[in-house]
Scaffold this motif. Structure first.
Motif, PDB file in Angstrom:
ATOM      1  N   UNK A  41       9.520  -9.185  10.576  1.00 49.99           N
ATOM      2  CA  UNK A  41       8.821  -9.089  11.822  1.00 49.99           C
ATOM      3  C   UNK A  41       7.902  -7.905  11.823  1.00 49.99           C
ATOM      4  N   UNK A  42       8.074  -6.845  12.760  1.00 50.05           N
ATOM      5  CA  UNK A  42       7.138  -5.818  12.679  1.00 50.05           C
ATOM      6  C   UNK A  42       7.825  -4.376  11.963  1.00 50.05           C
ATOM      7  N   UNK A  43       8.932  -4.695  11.184  1.00 48.57           N
ATOM      8  CA  UNK A  43       9.477  -3.526  10.515  1.00 48.57           C
ATOM      9  C   UNK A  43       9.639  -3.682   9.057  1.00 48.57           C
ATOM     10  N   UNK A  44       9.613  -2.488   8.347  1.00 47.84           N
ATOM     11  CA  UNK A  44       9.514  -2.439   6.763  1.00 47.84           C
ATOM     12  C   UNK A  44      10.713  -1.325   6.614  1.00 47.84           C
ATOM     13  N   UNK A 104       2.327   7.028   9.265  1.00 47.03           N
ATOM     14  CA  UNK A 104       0.999   7.283   9.360  1.00 47.03           C
ATOM     15  C   UNK A 104       0.121   6.544   8.187  1.00 47.03           C
ATOM     16  N   UNK A 105       0.709   6.276   7.172  1.00 44.67           N
ATOM     17  CA  UNK A 105       0.076   5.505   6.011  1.00 44.67           C
ATOM     18  C   UNK A 105       0.114   3.932   6.540  1.00 44.67           C
ATOM     19  N   UNK A 106       1.459   3.628   6.822  1.00 50.01           N
ATOM     20  CA  UNK A 106       1.538   2.274   7.170  1.00 50.01           C
ATOM     21  C   UNK A 106       0.615   2.015   8.260  1.00 50.01           C
ATOM     22  N   UNK A 107       0.465   2.933   9.413  1.00 49.69           N
ATOM     23  CA  UNK A 107      -0.498   2.620  10.643  1.00 49.69           C
ATOM     24  C   UNK A 107      -1.741   2.444  10.126  1.00 49.69           C
ATOM     25  N   UNK A 108      -2.331   3.252   9.355  1.00 45.18           N
ATOM     26  CA  UNK A 108      -3.552   3.255   8.858  1.00 45.18           C
ATOM     27  C   UNK A 108      -4.027   2.192   8.047  1.00 45.18           C
ATOM     28  N   UNK A 109      -3.070   1.799   7.098  1.00 44.48           N
ATOM     29  CA  UNK A 109      -3.236   0.446   6.243  1.00 44.48           C
ATOM     30  C   UNK A 109      -3.469  -0.707   7.118  1.00 44.48           C
ATOM     31  N   UNK A 110      -2.684  -0.868   8.092  1.00 42.81           N
ATOM     32  CA  UNK A 110      -2.430  -2.008   9.054  1.00 42.81           C
ATOM     33  C   UNK A 110      -3.787  -1.949   9.904  1.00 42.81           C
ATOM     34  N   UNK A 111      -4.386  -0.880  10.257  1.00 42.38           N
ATOM     35  CA  UNK A 111      -5.660  -0.977  11.036  1.00 42.38           C
ATOM     36  C   UNK A 111      -6.899  -1.062  10.044  1.00 42.38           C
ATOM     37  N   UNK A 112      -6.725  -0.500   8.885  1.00 41.14           N
ATOM     38  CA  UNK A 112      -7.863  -0.608   8.061  1.00 41.14           C
ATOM     39  C   UNK A 112      -8.021  -2.006   7.552  1.00 41.14           C
ATOM     40  N   UNK A 113      -6.776  -2.765   7.122  1.00 38.26           N
ATOM     41  CA  UNK A 113      -6.818  -4.069   6.413  1.00 38.26           C
ATOM     42  C   UNK A 113      -6.807  -5.376   7.588  1.00 38.26           C
ATOM     43  N   UNK A 114      -6.803  -4.965   8.879  1.00 40.76           N
ATOM     44  CA  UNK A 114      -6.743  -5.968   9.844  1.00 40.76           C
ATOM     45  C   UNK A 114      -7.853  -7.171   9.636  1.00 40.76           C
ATOM     46  N   UNK A 115      -8.937  -6.822   9.430  1.00 35.57           N
ATOM     47  CA  UNK A 115     -10.215  -7.860   9.243  1.00 35.57           C
ATOM     48  C   UNK A 115      -9.885  -8.800   8.004  1.00 35.57           C
ATOM     49  N   UNK A 118       0.722  -1.155   0.038  1.00 38.15           N
ATOM     50  CA  UNK A 118      -0.102  -0.093  -0.033  1.00 38.15           C
ATOM     51  C   UNK A 118       0.747   1.141   0.005  1.00 38.15           C
ATOM     52  N   UNK A 119       1.748   1.246   0.871  1.00 36.76           N
ATOM     53  CA  UNK A 119       2.889   2.369   0.919  1.00 36.76           C
ATOM     54  C   UNK A 119       3.551   2.506  -0.386  1.00 36.76           C
ATOM     55  N   UNK A 120       4.200   1.401  -0.885  1.00 36.52           N
ATOM     56  CA  UNK A 120       5.000   1.444  -2.325  1.00 36.52           C
ATOM     57  C   UNK A 120       4.137   2.009  -3.296  1.00 36.52           C
ATOM     58  N   UNK A 121       2.756   1.764  -3.326  1.00 31.69           N
ATOM     59  CA  UNK A 121       2.091   2.006  -4.536  1.00 31.69           C
ATOM     60  C   UNK A 121       1.910   3.601  -4.242  1.00 31.69           C
ATOM     61  N   UNK A 122       1.591   3.671  -3.108  1.00 32.56           N
ATOM     62  CA  UNK A 122       1.205   5.541  -2.806  1.00 32.56           C
ATOM     63  C   UNK A 122       2.291   6.166  -3.279  1.00 32.56           C
TER      64      UNK A 122
END
Length: 286
Positions: free
Chosen positions: A77-80, A104-115, A61-65
């Motif tokens: 793990x929990x880093x990129x 902020x975008x990585x965090x938003x994508x993580x929460x948005x796509x959790x489900x 998501x971040x790479x495309x943005x």
């Protein structure tokens, strides 16, 4: 633009944070207190494919943005870590702006796509921080990526042993004591003799992390079955693969990742004398 007023002088307190020109930029996004987060949300140990797949999804998501700027991303793990072109003018190369946008975008994508990856509800929102570092040469960039992949190897080997011991009935303190001072060769022997686990046969996603780059060929992995399918795109798109980036093979196969070498760039792998290969990592004490 901000309106001019008698209060405008307060902007003079802001310090410039423009990054050096003609340098590659690497933005490392890292989860905050993810040990607690993964425990609270009952992640499978030592590796949860759902969590790793979600991290990959967020990185895509971040790479495309920022597709005009991102050349490569590497995650474990929990880093990129995102590699930006040395000529990028993203946010006029202002460090704080770049770091906050990626985090902020990585965090938003993580929460948005959790489900999409987990069935259990999120109990509280996680967040990621980020930093931006300049690397002047291609050699520096490759050494950085070697550093992160060696770190992935060392941590995963330790965690595989640690959780094998814990799941077999040892306490966490007993597991830590058992592994104290051991070499990688000792850990491999422990896994094989006591748990019949051949470390080298474990999924490459766990042992090598995730590499995101542009390609016309994508290998898509089914999270449930592990089956890998090959998808050919008409134009280059960002793909995720779990491959070695310490040796020369990947970089020779994808020379476009780093672009044209400039004076001062050095071909080849990591700095002589550093832990730059899996063989070297094997000798480290953890």
């Amino acid at each position: 633009k901000m309106a001019n007023s008698k209060y405008t002088y307060v902007r003079d307190f802001e310090l410039p944070d423009n990054l050096l020109p003609n340098c590659y930029l690497i933005v490392r996004v890292d989860g905050h207190c993810f040990h607690n987060f993964t425990t609270e949300h009952e992640f499978k140990k030592p590796n949860d494919v759902r969590g790793l797949a979600l991290m990959d999804h967020c990185a895509i998501t971040v790479a495309k943005e920022f597709k005009a700027h991102v050349r490569l991303a590497y995650g474990e793990s929990d880093e990129y870590s995102f590699l930006l072109d040395r000529t990028t003018q993203l946010c006029k190369r202002r460090s704080a702006k770049i770091a906050t946008q990626f985090a902020s975008l990585f965090t938003a994508a993580y929460i948005f796509n959790w489900g999409k990856f987990f069935t259990n509800p999120m109990k509280y929102p996680p967040y990621f921080d980020a930093r931006v570092v300049c690397y002047p040469t291609q050699k520096n960039v490759r050494d950085y990526m070697c550093w992160r992949q060696v770190d992935c190897h060392i941590n995963n080997l330790y965690n595989t042993c640690f959780w094998a011991l814990v799941l077999s009935g040892k306490t966490t303190a007993q597991a830590e004591e058992r592994l104290r001072g051991t070499l990688s060769s000792d850990k491999n022997e422990l896994l094989f003799k006591e748990f019949n686990i051949n470390y080298n046969s474990l999924p490459e996603r766990f042992r090598k992390g995730s590499v995101i780059f542009r390609s016309k060929v994508e290998h898509e992995e089914d999270i449930e079955t592990g089956e890998v399918k090959e998808i050919v795109h008409k134009s280059a798109t960002f793909v995720v693969e779990h491959v070695d980036i310490i040796g020369d093979a990947f970089w020779k196969q994808h020379p476009n990742v780093l672009g044209v070498p400039l004076l001062g760039d050095v071909e080849g792998g990591a700095v002589e004398g550093t832990a730059a290969t899996e063989n070297t990592a094997e000798e480290l004490v953890v």
